[in-house]
Design a protein around this motif. Structure first.
Motif, PDB file in Angstrom:
ATOM      1  N   VAL A  29       0.842  -1.205   0.000  1.00 33.20           N
ATOM      2  CA  VAL A  29       0.000   0.000   0.000  1.00 33.20           C
ATOM      3  C   VAL A  29       0.877   1.256   0.000  1.00 33.20           C
ATOM      4  O   VAL A  29       0.605   2.211  -0.732  1.00 33.20           O
ATOM      5  CB  VAL A  29      -0.969  -0.010   1.199  1.00 33.20           C
ATOM      6  CG1 VAL A  29      -1.733   1.296   1.306  1.00 33.20           C
ATOM      7  CG2 VAL A  29      -1.935  -1.189   1.065  1.00 33.20           C
ATOM      8  N   ARG A  32       2.286   1.719  -3.459  1.00 33.25           N
ATOM      9  CA  ARG A  32       1.224   2.197  -4.351  1.00 33.25           C
ATOM     10  C   ARG A  32       0.945   3.669  -4.091  1.00 33.25           C
ATOM     11  O   ARG A  32       0.816   4.469  -5.019  1.00 33.25           O
ATOM     12  CB  ARG A  32      -0.040   1.370  -4.154  1.00 33.25           C
ATOM     13  CG  ARG A  32      -1.197   1.804  -5.065  1.00 33.25           C
ATOM     14  CD  ARG A  32      -2.446   0.954  -4.861  1.00 33.25           C
ATOM     15  NE  ARG A  32      -2.176  -0.451  -5.130  1.00 33.25           N
ATOM     16  CZ  ARG A  32      -2.238  -1.413  -4.209  1.00 33.25           C
ATOM     17  NH1 ARG A  32      -2.600  -1.141  -2.960  1.00 33.25           N
ATOM     18  NH2 ARG A  32      -1.966  -2.657  -4.524  1.00 33.25           N
ATOM     19  N   GLN A  33       0.856   4.059  -2.818  1.00 28.64           N
ATOM     20  CA  GLN A  33       0.546   5.440  -2.448  1.00 28.64           C
ATOM     21  C   GLN A  33       1.638   6.393  -2.956  1.00 28.64           C
ATOM     22  O   GLN A  33       1.350   7.528  -3.325  1.00 28.64           O
ATOM     23  CB  GLN A  33       0.402   5.548  -0.930  1.00 28.64           C
ATOM     24  CG  GLN A  33      -0.141   6.870  -0.451  1.00 28.64           C
ATOM     25  CD  GLN A  33      -0.480   6.843   1.042  1.00 28.64           C
ATOM     26  OE1 GLN A  33      -0.418   5.803   1.701  1.00 28.64           O
ATOM     27  NE2 GLN A  33      -0.843   7.988   1.560  1.00 28.64           N
ATOM     28  N   LEU A  67      -5.685   1.952  -1.488  1.00 25.52           N
ATOM     29  CA  LEU A  67      -4.958   2.968  -2.252  1.00 25.52           C
ATOM     30  C   LEU A  67      -4.045   3.803  -1.361  1.00 25.52           C
ATOM     31  O   LEU A  67      -3.114   4.426  -1.845  1.00 25.52           O
ATOM     32  CB  LEU A  67      -5.942   3.889  -2.984  1.00 25.52           C
ATOM     33  CG  LEU A  67      -6.821   3.205  -4.030  1.00 25.52           C
ATOM     34  CD1 LEU A  67      -7.814   4.195  -4.624  1.00 25.52           C
ATOM     35  CD2 LEU A  67      -5.956   2.575  -5.114  1.00 25.52           C
ATOM     36  N   SER A  68      -4.329   3.837  -0.062  1.00 26.48           N
ATOM     37  CA  SER A  68      -3.494   4.587   0.870  1.00 26.48           C
ATOM     38  C   SER A  68      -3.589   3.977   2.258  1.00 26.48           C
ATOM     39  O   SER A  68      -4.532   3.239   2.558  1.00 26.48           O
ATOM     40  CB  SER A  68      -3.929   6.061   0.922  1.00 26.48           C
ATOM     41  OG  SER A  68      -5.134   6.191   1.633  1.00 26.48           O
TER      42      SER A  68
END
Length: 161
Positions: A29, A32-33, A67-68
């Motif tokens: 995560v 990705r963030q 996503l975060s």
């Protein structure tokens, strides 16, 4: 850079994350963030050094699809039972399995976690041949296996977006 201690900004201040429950799904995560698509790896026990200031998060448990970090299960902000020796880190290594990863590992002292790079010979400071610092000298990087992702990492490392 694509690895380091994870710090978050909340309520006007930066702080670290405790490594309780910290695993590769949390690292996924974070990567990705940050817009990094390398192989996510969680690191514990202040692998990248102890932070200072507040420890803002603890017991982070992501599924890996968020996503975060904000979307992950976690303690309330500032609620923790840790010391900075437990600061969480991540590696989003885009060079896993390539020769450049071996160069990175071979060229740096064990306490250093960034590869020095520069652009030379371009028409502007924003373009040019990629060079890395190794054993006291600057040298070029072979383009075997070089991808757009490799270029994105160098650009981020040099402070470009």
């Amino acid at each position: 850079s694509f690895e380091g201690r994870v710090e978050v900004y909340h309520d006007g201040k930066w702080g670290t994350i405790c490594d309780d429950q910290w695993d590769d799904r949390d690292a996924e995560v974070v990567c990705r963030q940050l817009g990094l698509s390398g192989k996510p790896k969680a690191l514990s026990w202040a692998h990248y050094g102890q932070g200072s200031g507040p420890i803002l998060l603890d017991e982070v448990e992501c599924s890996g699809n968020e996503l975060s970090l904000d979307q992950c299960k976690k303690s309330d902000w500032g609620q923790q039972n840790c010391d900075h020796i437990e600061d969480a880190g991540v590696s989003c290594d885009p060079f896993t399995g390539t020769d450049l990863a071996q160069l990175h590992a071979a060229s740096l002292p064990p306490t250093s976690h960034s590869l020095l790079s520069r652009l030379t010979g371009g028409r502007s400071p924003h373009e040019g041949r990629v060079e890395v610092y190794y054993n006291g000298d600057w040298g070029t990087v072979c383009d075997d296996g070089w991808t757009d992702l490799s270029a994105q990492v160098v650009c981020r490392q040099l402070g470009f977006r």
